[in-house]
Scaffold this active site. Structure first.
Site, PDB file in Angstrom:
ATOM      1  CG  ASP A  13      -1.845   0.984   1.161  1.00  0.00           C
ATOM      2  OD1 ASP A  13      -2.388   1.310   0.412  1.00  0.00           O
ATOM      3  OD2 ASP A  13      -2.373   1.604   2.521  1.00  0.00           O
ATOM      4  CG  ASP A  15      -1.837   7.638   0.841  1.00  0.00           C
ATOM      5  OD1 ASP A  15      -0.697   8.382   0.723  1.00  0.00           O
ATOM      6  OD2 ASP A  15      -2.787   7.628  -0.033  1.00  0.00           O
TER       7      ASP A  15
END
Length: 259
Positions: A13, A15
């Protein structure tokens, strides 16, 4: 981690794992460099459909993280890939920004507001009542309803903003039609990402900061999973979930030695 074959491919991922509010997190640059040095195939994933991979690559570079655009996989790209498999050459009414419209255009879709096959909803900072009204009428008239991701809110410097999931709920309430969400936590997004880099679930690991999206989708896709505590999920919240990550770490910095 559980005893499995050595990880050959990595999904991570963006953020909360690599960056936070435009700043690189501790260990992110070292982790990415280790992937390159060890010649591991990888993709950086995001549910954000606003930006193109080129835009995101430039934004990461400003944070000091070098990620080529071909190593970025967005919910917009996953949505375009899904629709290309389902209905190549279909017509779409699109609510979204360049990340979504570019992905759909490059996948060969025709965008129209007249009798489209699909209404495709993505992220935008300028939702208009007129566009939402048009989407409601088109879905009510029989257009199939697709959304890039179910996130109800998105972050901003001033606080949370209504996001794709919230707007989708408005359209659903007005039409009774539920959208098909392509992005996380749908494991479809991970499977399309793995196809992009020719990865196999037995030798792929997903790194995320949210139990309710990254980790559950990784588990459902058959991947090893790593939860880092530098983003949304706190350590005391992990026990509330009926599933567990393969590994729990404070940050991506603690994962470098495992690559």
């Amino acid at each position: 981690m559980t005893e499995r074959r050595e990880t050959e491919c990595w999904l991570t991922d963006m953020d909360g794992v690599l960056v936070h509010e435009g700043q690189a997190l501790r260990g992110a640059a070292e982790f990415l460099q280790r992937l390159v040095d060890r010649e591991r195939r990888f993709l950086v994933l995001t549910n954000n459909s606003i930006f193109t991979p080129r835009d995101l690559s430039a934004r990461l570079a400003r944070s000091g993280l070098l990620v080529p655009e071909e190593a970025i996989w967005t919910s917009a790209l996953a949505t375009a890939t899904f629709l290309a498999d389902q209905a190549p050459g279909a017509s779409c009414y699109v609510i979204g920004e360049a990340g979504l419209t570019t992905a759909l255009h490059e996948a060969g879709f025709v965008m129209t507001d007249t009798d489209p096959d699909y209404v495709v909803l993505g992220e935008t900072r300028t939702y208009s009542f007129e566009a939402i009204t048009r989407a409601v009428r088109l879905v009510g008239a029989g257009a199939r309803f697709i959304a890039t991701n179910p996130d109800a809110t998105g972050p901003s410097a001033e606080g949370p903003l209504p996001a794709t999931g919230a707007i989708a709920a408005m359209i659903t309430r007005a039409t009774g039609a539920e959208p098909y969400f392509v992005g996380k936590p749908n494991p479809m997004m991970f499977r399309s990402a793995m196809n992009r880099i020719d990865a196999h679930s037995e030798t792929t690991t997903m790194v995320g900061d949210r139990m309710d999206t990254d980790i559950v989708a990784g588990i459902e896709a058959g991947l090893q999973t790593v939860l880092v505590l530098s983003g949304s999920t706190r350590r005391d919240q992990v026990e509330r979930f009926p599933f567990r990550p393969s590994m729990l770490l404070e940050s991506i910095a603690d994962l470098v030695e495992h690559v």
